[in-house]
Structures are given as C-alpha cells and as structure tokens.
Design a protein around this motif. Sequence first.
Motif, PDB file in Angstrom:
ATOM      1  N   SER A  24     -51.249  87.285  26.583  1.00  0.00           N
ATOM      2  CA  SER A  24     -50.640  87.197  27.900  1.00  0.00           C
ATOM      3  C   SER A  24     -49.176  86.763  27.814  1.00  0.00           C
ATOM      4  N   ALA A  25     -48.524  87.064  26.691  1.00  0.00           N
ATOM      5  CA  ALA A  25     -47.126  86.689  26.507  1.00  0.00           C
ATOM      6  C   ALA A  25     -46.275  87.292  27.616  1.00  0.00           C
ATOM      7  N   PRO A  26     -45.112  86.688  27.925  1.00  0.00           N
ATOM      8  CA  PRO A  26     -44.284  87.167  29.037  1.00  0.00           C
ATOM      9  C   PRO A  26     -43.934  88.638  28.943  1.00  0.00           C
ATOM     10  N   ALA A  27     -43.740  89.150  27.703  1.00  0.00           N
ATOM     11  CA  ALA A  27     -43.350  90.557  27.568  1.00  0.00           C
ATOM     12  C   ALA A  27     -44.403  91.492  28.114  1.00  0.00           C
ATOM     13  N   ARG A 121     -56.633  94.857  25.466  1.00  0.00           N
ATOM     14  CA  ARG A 121     -55.546  94.466  26.357  1.00  0.00           C
ATOM     15  C   ARG A 121     -54.255  95.085  25.850  1.00  0.00           C
ATOM     16  N   PRO A 122     -53.310  95.342  26.752  1.00  0.00           N
ATOM     17  CA  PRO A 122     -52.033  95.917  26.309  1.00  0.00           C
ATOM     18  C   PRO A 122     -51.332  95.022  25.292  1.00  0.00           C
ATOM     19  N   LEU A 123     -50.564  95.646  24.429  1.00  0.00           N
ATOM     20  CA  LEU A 123     -49.812  94.928  23.400  1.00  0.00           C
ATOM     21  C   LEU A 123     -48.398  94.675  23.910  1.00  0.00           C
ATOM     22  N   PRO A 124     -47.963  93.408  23.923  1.00  0.00           N
ATOM     23  CA  PRO A 124     -46.634  93.094  24.460  1.00  0.00           C
ATOM     24  C   PRO A 124     -45.508  93.627  23.574  1.00  0.00           C
TER      25      PRO A 124
END
Length: 503
Positions: A24-27, A121-124
């Motif tokens: 869940s990093a900001p990117a 989950r999407p990769l940042p």
Amino acid sequence: MFPRSLRRAATAAALSLLLAVPLSAPAAAMSRAPGAPGIGDVYFPDYGNGGYDVKHYNLKLDYQPGADRLDGKATLLATATQSLTRFNLDFLLDVREVKVNGGLAAFARTGAHELEITPARPLPRFLPFVVEVTYGGVPSSIEVPGIVRPWIKRADGALALGEPEIAWWWYPSNDHPADKATFDVSVTVPEGKQVISNGVLASQRTSRGKTTFHWLMDKPMATYLATLYIGDIEVHKGRSSTGLPVITAYDRTLGPRLEFAKASVERTPEIIDWEASVFGRYPFSSMGGSVVNENVGFALETQTQPVYDSIFFETGPDVAVVVHENAHQWFGDSVALKQWRDIWLNEGFATYAEWLWSEKEGTGTAAELANALYDEIPADHPRFWVRVPGDPTPAFLFYASVYWRGGMTLQALRSEVGDDDFFAIIRAWARTKQHGNGDTNEFIALSEKISGRQLDALFQTWLYEPVKPAGPPATVTARVREAGPPASYERHKKFHELLHGPA
C-alpha cells in the motif's frame, strides 16, 4: 568480484527486503495499468515487455538427458517502472505456479510466447518486487512458427543457443537486450554430465548420483546471451595472464576436428589480451569458449563463454572466428543494443576486429581487406548493396552486408578521422557504454564529438544508401588491391549462403 559467501547473504537479504515491501505504498495511488506485452522494438514489437526492469535472475534447474526434461524455478528481482496491475514474461514451458512478493498470482497464456501475470495487488511504481515461476517441460518439443528451434536436444544432453530467441525455451524473462540483468544459474544433472554456462563456475557438488553446477554472471547480461551446454564434455580449466578463470569445453565426439578446435579456442586468453590493448580493459571476470558438434552453422558470443560450431574447424584452425566472438564481449555483450535494428554495432565491429587481427599478424591491413571486399562485390549485385546494414529488416538481420558493409563503415570512419581519433572513438564507446546499451545515433554523436567533424554524410552513405558507395572505404596503394578478400571470407560466405542463398 563479489565473493560467493557475500553474494548468498546479500541475495537473501534482498529477497527478505523485497518480500517485506508494503503493497500500500504511496506510489500505488498513481495511475494503474497493465505492462505492455512488448518492450518497444521496431523489428520485434512483441519481444520483451513493458512496465518493469529486471535486475537479477536466479535459476534453479533440474535436467534429465534423454527425456530432455527440464524442471525449474526462476526467481526474478525487478523494479516496476509504472504502477502495474499485471505484467508479462516471455516463456514457452508449462507453468505450475507463479508468486509475486510471496503471494500466489494468477497467470495465463497470451500470444505466441507471452506469460501474462496478474498479482493479487497492483505493484507500486519505482518499488522492487520478486517474481517466482515454477515450471517444467520438454524444450525440444516446442515449436514456434517461423523460428528455428534454438533448444537442441543432444544424445547426451542439450544445448541452448540462439539469437535473437532462446530464453523462452528454458527460463521466463524480459527477453530483449534493452533489459540486462545479472544471473545466478544452478543446474542439477546425472553424475558424469558436465554443465557449461556463463560467468564463473562458483561450485560443483555431487551427491546421490547427481551433480549440481552453480554458475554466476556478476555483470549485466542480455537474455539471449545466457546459454546452457549439457553433456559428455571435455572441460579444461586455467587462468589468464591477468589471473581470470578460463574454462574451455569440447564435445567428445569432435574427432579430427578436436585438434583444430583446441589450436584455435585455447588461444582465447592471448586474443583477449590483444583485444584489450585495442578496445580497452576486458569487461568481465572470466573467459572461455565451447565447441559443439551440432552443425548449427554459426558461432555465438554468449557472454564470457562463446559457443562455436565444430564446422569452423573442419579443415584446420580458425583463429579469426575466436577473434570475432571475443570482440563481441565488448561490442554486443558489454555494450548491448537498444534496438535489434542496430545489429551492425555488434557484427560490423566484430568483423572489423578480424581485420585488425589480420593487420596485427601482417596478413593484410584492415584497409586492404575492406577494399578487397568492396572490389569483390559488384555494384549490380541483386541483394548485397540493397540490404543496408543500418536497417537490414528482421528477415535479414544477419545478412552479409551487416557484417561486411558494417566493417567497411568503420574503415571509412577510420580513413576519414585518422587512426588517433578512430581508436579513441572505439575505446570511448566501449568505456562509456560499458555494461549498458547503445544505438547508432549515439555512436555517430560520439564520433563527431571526438573527431570534431560532421559525419552524417559518411554514415548515411555506408549504413543507409541502398547502392554501392561511389568509392572504396579506404584510399590505398595498388599493392593493396592484390590482397584479396580476408581469410574468413569463404567461411562467412558459406554461413550467409546457408541463411539466405548466395550473398
């Protein structure tokens, strides 16, 4: 060189760090999209993939000769270059499981050679991630229309050798020279078999009737340059004059060709020493070469461990081919292509290295040999001058003009700017692009910067005009015209006739 014990610790630490990356990093809040199924090559639009950059491949393989059964687990350390909802790998074998950052990921087959992966989950963007692919199959059973099978099943093992395609048959990858990475390859085979791959042989251990060979390539490598040679092989180990490990390998069925092969390939350290004096410091931590008895009809510059078909040594030694493939260690391997269209930067340079070797040996200068080839091929030849080396098209990627006219281009440059600037250009190209990528426009810009000359017309004439240039690549004496084509001319001619008919 990075010691093996430290490499293990560092790899383990890197994996732990990557697996701990918060999803869940900001990117992750940035725009999300699937990665492109191609990296953007103008000749091969679906080769390679977009959206990420691979840093390292860790391959653990088990191979069964005879059955040609290959089972493996590939771990890729990569960095997302965009926020990824899914991404592709190039691969053909059956896949049993895919994990991304430790979690199971969905996967599907799309296109001729695409493995489409959808993480949970999407990769940042800008963050590293780990992909683990568990797979297996019989590589020699897989055929792709329009491509000669580059995985060769042998009576005693196998050979992975091809350009531009080979990786799909034995490991999942971002298969394009624009995305280079380091490699860690472990292969387990029945005891008594040998395994040759790229880089340094870090270990060889036998237990319960099986031997595991562990090879490390600690410098970035294009995916097509990774190789496997498995079988009953005569292996020689030594050291170069600079202390680097040297491994040479020979098929035990070479027969009378073995003597000629050894007389050529065992000179590799000497040849690399000379090439380093011309091109600059050798860019890798090991060297060597393998001779196979497969009649594939070509040699390939697989990184640090070129592979030679025994046909080159059918009638005697052929040192020129060893010069050629090892020149690629600078031009093609260390400095890789950005686009396959610029293949002349590989083959023209390696061809010119052969002519420089001839110059050194006193058997004809590079200028003499370039002019002799220019004289040999008539202006009305139906294909040679029309197939321009700067844009040969995918079907003629390895056509004779890429090699010979590519070499003539370098001789024309040398004649125009003089020896001092020419060799400064060559060395600067190898040094400034070391372990990276380059293209023709960048080479022209470097040539103009060092020489202080405007060279667009020269490169346009020799690389792109579909006619025979009005004059030869060098101004030489009448004696030169009697030199004839280079000693390797007939060998190259045979190779190109096999591919495309008469050159």
